[in-house]
Design a protein around this motif. Structure first.
Motif, PDB file in Angstrom:
ATOM      1  N   MET A   1       0.832  -1.203   0.000  1.00  0.00           N
ATOM      2  CA  MET A   1       0.000   0.000   0.000  1.00  0.00           C
ATOM      3  C   MET A   1       0.867   1.255   0.000  1.00  0.00           C
ATOM      4  O   MET A   1       0.623   2.194  -0.766  1.00  0.00           O
ATOM      5  N   SER A   2       1.911   1.265   0.832  1.00  0.00           N
ATOM      6  CA  SER A   2       2.765   2.457   0.909  1.00  0.00           C
ATOM      7  C   SER A   2       3.485   2.689  -0.412  1.00  0.00           C
ATOM      8  O   SER A   2       3.637   3.838  -0.849  1.00  0.00           O
ATOM      9  N   ARG A   3       3.939   1.623  -1.059  1.00  0.00           N
ATOM     10  CA  ARG A   3       4.618   1.781  -2.342  1.00  0.00           C
ATOM     11  C   ARG A   3       3.659   2.272  -3.416  1.00  0.00           C
ATOM     12  O   ARG A   3       4.018   3.097  -4.267  1.00  0.00           O
ATOM     13  N   ARG A   4       2.436   1.789  -3.401  1.00  0.00           N
ATOM     14  CA  ARG A   4       1.445   2.239  -4.388  1.00  0.00           C
ATOM     15  C   ARG A   4       1.115   3.717  -4.210  1.00  0.00           C
ATOM     16  O   ARG A   4       1.035   4.469  -5.177  1.00  0.00           O
ATOM     17  N   LEU A   5       0.927   4.127  -2.972  1.00  0.00           N
ATOM     18  CA  LEU A   5       0.616   5.531  -2.718  1.00  0.00           C
ATOM     19  C   LEU A   5       1.805   6.428  -3.063  1.00  0.00           C
ATOM     20  O   LEU A   5       1.621   7.529  -3.597  1.00  0.00           O
ATOM     21  N   ALA A   6       3.013   5.952  -2.773  1.00  0.00           N
ATOM     22  CA  ALA A   6       4.199   6.730  -3.129  1.00  0.00           C
ATOM     23  C   ALA A   6       4.300   6.887  -4.642  1.00  0.00           C
ATOM     24  O   ALA A   6       4.645   7.962  -5.148  1.00  0.00           O
ATOM     25  N   ALA A   7       3.984   5.823  -5.381  1.00  0.00           N
ATOM     26  CA  ALA A   7       4.030   5.885  -6.841  1.00  0.00           C
ATOM     27  C   ALA A   7       3.011   6.882  -7.373  1.00  0.00           C
ATOM     28  O   ALA A   7       3.309   7.659  -8.296  1.00  0.00           O
ATOM     29  N   GLU A   8       1.802   6.884  -6.802  1.00  0.00           N
ATOM     30  CA  GLU A   8       0.785   7.835  -7.233  1.00  0.00           C
ATOM     31  C   GLU A   8       1.183   9.273  -6.894  1.00  0.00           C
ATOM     32  O   GLU A   8       0.993  10.193  -7.695  1.00  0.00           O
ATOM     33  N   PHE A   9       1.767   9.446  -5.724  1.00  0.00           N
ATOM     34  CA  PHE A   9       2.209  10.779  -5.293  1.00  0.00           C
ATOM     35  C   PHE A   9       3.314  11.302  -6.203  1.00  0.00           C
ATOM     36  O   PHE A   9       3.240  12.420  -6.731  1.00  0.00           O
ATOM     37  N   ILE A  10       4.343  10.500  -6.404  1.00  0.00           N
ATOM     38  CA  ILE A  10       5.484  10.939  -7.210  1.00  0.00           C
ATOM     39  C   ILE A  10       5.085  11.101  -8.672  1.00  0.00           C
ATOM     40  O   ILE A  10       5.455  12.082  -9.327  1.00  0.00           O
ATOM     41  N   GLY A  11       4.321  10.141  -9.190  1.00  0.00           N
ATOM     42  CA  GLY A  11       3.916  10.210 -10.596  1.00  0.00           C
ATOM     43  C   GLY A  11       3.061  11.426 -10.893  1.00  0.00           C
ATOM     44  O   GLY A  11       3.247  12.104 -11.910  1.00  0.00           O
ATOM     45  N   THR A  12       2.119  11.730  -9.995  1.00  0.00           N
ATOM     46  CA  THR A  12       1.264  12.900 -10.213  1.00  0.00           C
ATOM     47  C   THR A  12       2.057  14.190 -10.063  1.00  0.00           C
ATOM     48  O   THR A  12       1.825  15.167 -10.791  1.00  0.00           O
ATOM     49  N   ALA A  13       3.014  14.209  -9.128  1.00  0.00           N
ATOM     50  CA  ALA A  13       3.875  15.383  -8.981  1.00  0.00           C
ATOM     51  C   ALA A  13       4.680  15.619 -10.255  1.00  0.00           C
ATOM     52  O   ALA A  13       4.790  16.759 -10.738  1.00  0.00           O
TER      53      ALA A  13
END
Length: 231
Positions: A1-13
């Protein structure tokens, strides 16, 4: 879950850094020619999306967009809690991406856009843009999933030009772009209409394309195997 959220955060940024950064660069180099500025903004966004989806797709599905996450939830392919966490990560990442773009171009970090994008046609255009985006994703994921990143990039590139709103098609992007008084900005008072159009387009596309794709599967199953082998 943490890796998925980090990917969404970084990718959207990264996506917003591309959108806003290319908008600032385009505006500076175009010498007042909005068509040239938009062209530069378009090419960078479409190309960047293709790469970002390939980068982060294996980690999180590369939604980068609450509208995409909403469509996944409406199809009952995720939980409400999971979807809410995605939306929070996307929204926070989008805002950070705007600030990164400002920092790169020596702009004030904290801004509010004064670029009004008002009127029902603008909201309708966002509905059309988002309908097509969700449709492209659902269709290619069903039939040619390896083509989805390219399909999304190409569709967004086209939608920048055929929609009156220049196709935000993303609530997180809309919120973040209200925080930049640059070429890519949208005045905060214009954002609610855009988001309403995006949500309406998402719901319509999810319902219609889910039905269309289900009908296609049922029709294929009804054809005898020997007919399929000859098609």
């Amino acid at each position: 879950m943490s890796r998925r959220l980090a990917a969404e955060f970084i990718g959207t940024a990264m996506l917003l850094a591309i959108v806003v950064g290319s908008g600032i660069m385009g505006e500076r180099l175009a010498a007042g020619n909005d068509a040239i500025a938009l062209l530069g903004n378009t090419i960078a966004t479409g190309a960047g999306l293709i790469v970002l989806i390939h980068m982060f797709g294996p980690s999180s599905g590369a939604h980068f967009n609450p509208a995409v996450t909403l469509a996944v939830w409406l199809k009952r392919e995720t939980t409400a809690r999971f979807a809410a966490c995605y939306v929070i990560a996307q929204s926070a990442g989008a805002i950070l991406g705007v600030w990164v773009a400002h920092a790169m171009f020596a702009e004030p970090i904290l801004q509010l856009s004064e670029k009004a994008r008002d009127g029902l046609p603008q909201g309708f255009a966002e509905g059309v843009a988002t309908f097509g985006l969700i449709g492209a994703i659902l269709s290619t994921q069903r039939h040619r999933p390896e083509f989805t990143p390219v399909a999304v990039g190409l569709y967004v590139t086209a939608a920048y030009w055929f929609t009156a709103s220049t196709s935000f098609a993303n609530p997180a992007v809309t919120i973040a772009r209200s925080l930049t008084d640059s070429f890519a900005g949208i005045a905060p008072h214009s954002a609610p209409l855009f988001i309403a159009g995006q949500l309406g387009g998402t719901i319509a596309a999810t319902v219609i394309f889910t039905w269309l794709l289900r009908e296609g599967v049922e029709r294929d199953r009804s054809v005898p195997d020997h007919d399929l082998s000859q098609s």
